[in-house]
Design a protein around this motif. Sequence first.
Motif, PDB file in Angstrom:
ATOM      1  N   LEU A 108      10.163   8.592 -11.606  1.00  0.00           N
ATOM      2  CA  LEU A 108      11.608   8.828 -11.590  1.00  0.00           C
ATOM      3  C   LEU A 108      11.953  10.298 -11.378  1.00  0.00           C
ATOM      4  O   LEU A 108      13.026  10.607 -10.863  1.00  0.00           O
ATOM      5  N   GLU A 109      11.071  11.192 -11.787  1.00  0.00           N
ATOM      6  CA  GLU A 109      11.360  12.614 -11.587  1.00  0.00           C
ATOM      7  C   GLU A 109      11.512  12.930 -10.106  1.00  0.00           C
ATOM      8  O   GLU A 109      12.357  13.723  -9.704  1.00  0.00           O
ATOM      9  N   GLY A 110      10.695  12.280  -9.275  1.00  0.00           N
ATOM     10  CA  GLY A 110      10.794  12.486  -7.837  1.00  0.00           C
ATOM     11  C   GLY A 110      11.548  11.385  -7.126  1.00  0.00           C
ATOM     12  O   GLY A 110      11.632  11.385  -5.897  1.00  0.00           O
ATOM     13  N   ASN A 111      12.101  10.419  -7.904  1.00  0.00           N
ATOM     14  CA  ASN A 111      12.787   9.254  -7.329  1.00  0.00           C
ATOM     15  C   ASN A 111      11.916   8.527  -6.321  1.00  0.00           C
ATOM     16  O   ASN A 111      12.383   8.055  -5.278  1.00  0.00           O
ATOM     17  N   GLU A 112      10.625   8.427  -6.634  1.00  0.00           N
ATOM     18  CA  GLU A 112       9.662   7.843  -5.703  1.00  0.00           C
ATOM     19  C   GLU A 112       9.040   6.569  -6.279  1.00  0.00           C
ATOM     20  O   GLU A 112       8.781   6.471  -7.476  1.00  0.00           O
ATOM     21  N   VAL A 113       8.789   5.614  -5.396  1.00  0.00           N
ATOM     22  CA  VAL A 113       8.027   4.425  -5.758  1.00  0.00           C
ATOM     23  C   VAL A 113       7.021   4.164  -4.647  1.00  0.00           C
ATOM     24  O   VAL A 113       7.303   4.348  -3.460  1.00  0.00           O
ATOM     25  N   GLU A 114       5.808   3.804  -5.040  1.00  0.00           N
ATOM     26  CA  GLU A 114       4.808   3.380  -4.071  1.00  0.00           C
ATOM     27  C   GLU A 114       3.993   2.272  -4.709  1.00  0.00           C
ATOM     28  O   GLU A 114       4.095   2.007  -5.909  1.00  0.00           O
ATOM     29  N   GLY A 115       3.209   1.603  -3.895  1.00  0.00           N
ATOM     30  CA  GLY A 115       2.433   0.502  -4.459  1.00  0.00           C
ATOM     31  C   GLY A 115       1.912  -0.395  -3.371  1.00  0.00           C
ATOM     32  O   GLY A 115       1.636   0.049  -2.249  1.00  0.00           O
ATOM     33  N   SER A 116       1.794  -1.688  -3.692  1.00  0.00           N
ATOM     34  CA  SER A 116       1.251  -2.639  -2.731  1.00  0.00           C
ATOM     35  C   SER A 116       1.917  -3.997  -2.923  1.00  0.00           C
ATOM     36  O   SER A 116       2.479  -4.297  -3.974  1.00  0.00           O
ATOM     37  N   THR A 117       1.814  -4.795  -1.878  1.00  0.00           N
ATOM     38  CA  THR A 117       2.342  -6.160  -1.914  1.00  0.00           C
ATOM     39  C   THR A 117       1.233  -7.185  -2.151  1.00  0.00           C
ATOM     40  O   THR A 117       1.484  -8.383  -2.115  1.00  0.00           O
ATOM     41  N   GLY A 118       0.013  -6.687  -2.347  1.00  0.00           N
ATOM     42  CA  GLY A 118      -1.146  -7.561  -2.380  1.00  0.00           C
ATOM     43  C   GLY A 118      -1.794  -7.658  -1.023  1.00  0.00           C
ATOM     44  O   GLY A 118      -2.870  -8.234  -0.866  1.00  0.00           O
ATOM     45  N   CYS A 119      -1.128  -7.055  -0.028  1.00  0.00           N
ATOM     46  CA  CYS A 119      -1.656  -7.018   1.339  1.00  0.00           C
ATOM     47  C   CYS A 119      -1.405  -5.638   1.940  1.00  0.00           C
ATOM     48  O   CYS A 119      -2.334  -4.917   2.261  1.00  0.00           O
ATOM     49  N   ASN A 120      -0.130  -5.255   2.042  1.00  0.00           N
ATOM     50  CA  ASN A 120       0.240  -3.950   2.587  1.00  0.00           C
ATOM     51  C   ASN A 120       0.630  -2.961   1.499  1.00  0.00           C
ATOM     52  O   ASN A 120       1.077  -3.354   0.424  1.00  0.00           O
ATOM     53  N   LYS A 121       0.471  -1.689   1.821  1.00  0.00           N
ATOM     54  CA  LYS A 121       0.945  -0.630   0.941  1.00  0.00           C
ATOM     55  C   LYS A 121       2.417  -0.371   1.222  1.00  0.00           C
ATOM     56  O   LYS A 121       2.895  -0.577   2.346  1.00  0.00           O
ATOM     57  N   LEU A 122       3.147   0.079   0.213  1.00  0.00           N
ATOM     58  CA  LEU A 122       4.568   0.361   0.387  1.00  0.00           C
ATOM     59  C   LEU A 122       4.921   1.718  -0.208  1.00  0.00           C
ATOM     60  O   LEU A 122       4.267   2.207  -1.125  1.00  0.00           O
ATOM     61  N   LYS A 123       5.982   2.306   0.325  1.00  0.00           N
ATOM     62  CA  LYS A 123       6.535   3.546  -0.207  1.00  0.00           C
ATOM     63  C   LYS A 123       8.049   3.476  -0.106  1.00  0.00           C
ATOM     64  O   LYS A 123       8.600   2.841   0.792  1.00  0.00           O
ATOM     65  N   GLY A 124       8.727   4.138  -1.051  1.00  0.00           N
ATOM     66  CA  GLY A 124      10.181   4.143  -1.000  1.00  0.00           C
ATOM     67  C   GLY A 124      10.789   4.997  -2.086  1.00  0.00           C
ATOM     68  O   GLY A 124      10.152   5.926  -2.597  1.00  0.00           O
ATOM     69  N   GLU A 125      12.019   4.673  -2.413  1.00  0.00           N
ATOM     70  CA  GLU A 125      12.783   5.440  -3.388  1.00  0.00           C
ATOM     71  C   GLU A 125      13.184   4.543  -4.554  1.00  0.00           C
ATOM     72  O   GLU A 125      13.353   3.330  -4.397  1.00  0.00           O
ATOM     73  N   VAL A 126      13.359   5.147  -5.709  1.00  0.00           N
ATOM     74  CA  VAL A 126      13.815   4.418  -6.887  1.00  0.00           C
ATOM     75  C   VAL A 126      14.779   5.306  -7.654  1.00  0.00           C
ATOM     76  O   VAL A 126      14.597   6.520  -7.729  1.00  0.00           O
ATOM     77  N   SER A 127      15.830   4.711  -8.187  1.00  0.00           N
ATOM     78  CA  SER A 127      16.734   5.419  -9.083  1.00  0.00           C
ATOM     79  C   SER A 127      17.021   4.511 -10.263  1.00  0.00           C
ATOM     80  O   SER A 127      17.011   3.284 -10.137  1.00  0.00           O
ATOM     81  N   ALA A 128      17.249   5.111 -11.416  1.00  0.00           N
ATOM     82  CA  ALA A 128      17.489   4.310 -12.620  1.00  0.00           C
ATOM     83  C   ALA A 128      18.443   5.045 -13.531  1.00  0.00           C
ATOM     84  O   ALA A 128      18.446   6.274 -13.602  1.00  0.00           O
TER      85      ALA A 128
END
Length: 282
Positions: free
Chosen positions: A203-223
């Motif tokens: 959250l400090e960088g408003n960043e999210v990354e991870g995987s779908t179980g197949c592809n990797k993902l990257k994006g933004e998160v705010s809370a």
Amino acid sequence: MKQRNLLSAAGLALILLGSCERAALPLTHSTTVKTKSTLLPESSVWTEKRRAGIDFVAAGITPSEWSMDVDFSKQIVFKPLSGSTLVADMPKPQPSGKNSGVLLDARVGTGLVAASNKKNYLPKNNRIKVFIEPTVTRDNLTGRLYAYTVRVENNGRKYVGYGAFIKGSDRLNGTWALETFKGQRVRPGQFPNNALPELTINLEGNEVEGSTGCNKLKGEVSAEGDHVKFVVKTTTNKKCSNPFEEDYLAALAQTTLFRIGKDRLTLLVDGQYVLTMKPAEK
């Protein structure tokens, strides 16, 4: 000096934890988002409340009807539209009902004297009961959903509204592995990578990354409080035979609320549980 109740907001959240429309997302490197997700209009107000030690806030479904601030280490302050502000020491939380709710049963007049009652405490037999329930409630003024329903009883009067843990987002950071999706438990062997889908939230960088179980993902998160918004901006391009990925990304895009209990993160879409996640094994 009276010893403070040592229950933290996180501790109370542990007690409380107890249909998404399909919308395809482009799964390419060129996926773009025009604007960053924004926080709630209450953000500045909640920031000041956090600085004052407030953990949980609530208000009537019609906001001007009543409001309440709770410092779980100190006191409850209840402000009805008409009548005196009620102040009470934080009681020991009690289980309430069959839906993993919590009851705060407190004696009014034992806490700090509210501004409107500087000269006199209210009668010591005056009690306030606060029921915090993990059921979604809509704010009729803004149309927004909130993660908790709050009911208040005092001197024969009953109030209903919505509530939020305004420090809740502090606990989102970290890496979470998918446990259930739409009520169905998932296993690593169901996915092309033979590994559970994951989200790493910063959250400090408003960043999210991870995987779908197949592809990797990257994006933004705010809370803010119990509200959260994910914007997946890019994914890798591996072809996946499992149709799960599209539904998973759609659910993330539609998530608006979360709850965190003991080692569990629950994401909600339209007020319904859609994903539960647990801390990823290191």
